[in-house]
Design a protein around this motif. Structure first.
Motif, PDB file in Angstrom:
ATOM      1  N   LEU A   1       0.833  -1.204   0.000  1.00 24.44           N
ATOM      2  CA  LEU A   1       0.000   0.000   0.000  1.00 24.44           C
ATOM      3  C   LEU A   1       0.869   1.255   0.000  1.00 24.44           C
ATOM      4  O   LEU A   1       0.686   2.159  -0.821  1.00 24.44           O
ATOM      5  CB  LEU A   1      -0.917  -0.002   1.228  1.00 24.44           C
ATOM      6  N   PHE A   2       1.839   1.322   0.911  1.00 23.93           N
ATOM      7  CA  PHE A   2       2.698   2.507   0.994  1.00 23.93           C
ATOM      8  C   PHE A   2       3.518   2.677  -0.280  1.00 23.93           C
ATOM      9  O   PHE A   2       3.714   3.805  -0.744  1.00 23.93           O
ATOM     10  CB  PHE A   2       3.603   2.440   2.223  1.00 23.93           C
ATOM     11  N   ASP A   3       3.973   1.561  -0.847  1.00 26.88           N
ATOM     12  CA  ASP A   3       4.728   1.641  -2.109  1.00 26.88           C
ATOM     13  C   ASP A   3       3.863   2.218  -3.224  1.00 26.88           C
ATOM     14  O   ASP A   3       4.305   3.094  -3.978  1.00 26.88           O
ATOM     15  CB  ASP A   3       5.245   0.258  -2.519  1.00 26.88           C
ATOM     16  N   ARG A   4       2.607   1.744  -3.339  1.00 28.95           N
ATOM     17  CA  ARG A   4       1.694   2.254  -4.382  1.00 28.95           C
ATOM     18  C   ARG A   4       1.440   3.747  -4.202  1.00 28.95           C
ATOM     19  O   ARG A   4       1.497   4.527  -5.154  1.00 28.95           O
ATOM     20  CB  ARG A   4       0.342   1.522  -4.336  1.00 28.95           C
ATOM     21  N   LEU A   5       1.114   4.131  -2.965  1.00 29.47           N
ATOM     22  CA  LEU A   5       0.793   5.533  -2.702  1.00 29.47           C
ATOM     23  C   LEU A   5       2.008   6.431  -2.887  1.00 29.47           C
ATOM     24  O   LEU A   5       1.879   7.568  -3.355  1.00 29.47           O
ATOM     25  CB  LEU A   5       0.217   5.690  -1.292  1.00 29.47           C
ATOM     26  N   GLU A   6       3.181   5.933  -2.544  1.00 30.64           N
ATOM     27  CA  GLU A   6       4.390   6.737  -2.730  1.00 30.64           C
ATOM     28  C   GLU A   6       4.717   6.883  -4.227  1.00 30.64           C
ATOM     29  O   GLU A   6       5.057   7.972  -4.680  1.00 30.64           O
ATOM     30  CB  GLU A   6       5.565   6.113  -1.978  1.00 30.64           C
ATOM     31  N   ARG A   7       4.582   5.795  -4.994  1.00 31.64           N
ATOM     32  CA  ARG A   7       4.804   5.878  -6.447  1.00 31.64           C
ATOM     33  C   ARG A   7       3.861   6.887  -7.097  1.00 31.64           C
ATOM     34  O   ARG A   7       4.227   7.594  -8.021  1.00 31.64           O
ATOM     35  CB  ARG A   7       4.625   4.505  -7.102  1.00 31.64           C
TER      36      ARG A   7
END
Length: 146
Positions: free
Chosen positions: A57-63
């Motif tokens: 989730l954090f990876d998606r939102l950061e990307r």
């Protein structure tokens, strides 16, 4: 119960229309509500995610640029997640639109009626949390086996 499913479906539909996973929109909403950087552990707990799902989730939102990982000033070994309000303006606009529709649906009710509605929703939320317990239903199973 159909009403509650429809509410969940409308939030999921709004997320998908914005090319977001429903959990992404939930996280953005949570961060907006907190109004401050939050530890990944707190977010994962609040959204009831596994550690791996939280990281994804954090990876998606950061990307997407919606969040940033920043050093935790009180613990140099950890990070905090911060919402970028400007970058997340589109999902935040969707959330405001949903919230406005929900609020407009409450127009015309008295304070007492709103209290009853709130009490009902709190009970349903508590039952949903209870249903997620690993031992939920164990007492019913035990009675059937007697």
């Amino acid at each position: 119960m159909v009403m509650i499913h429809n509410v969940v479906d409308s939030a999921e539909l709004a997320a998908r229309r914005g090319n977001l996973h429903p959990t992404d929109l939930s996280c953005i909403s949570y961060l907006r509500g907190r109004g401050e950087p939050v530890s990944p552990k707190e977010i994962i707990s609040a959204l009831r995610l596994s550690s791996g799902s939280g990281t994804a989730l954090f990876d998606r939102l950061e990307r997407a640029g919606y969040v940033h990982r920043i050093p935790n000033p009180s613990d140099r070994r950890s990070i905090l997640i911060v919402l970028d309000q400007e970058a997340a303006s589109s999902p935040l606009s969707m959330l405001r639109g949903l919230q406005e529709r929900y609020v407009s649906g409450l127009e015309g009710y008295t304070e007492r009626e709103l209290d009853v509605i709130a009490e009902y929703l709190e009970r349903v939320a508590a039952m949903a949390v209870d249903a997620r317990r690993p031992d939920h239903g164990a007492e019913l199973t035990a009675k059937r086996l007697e």
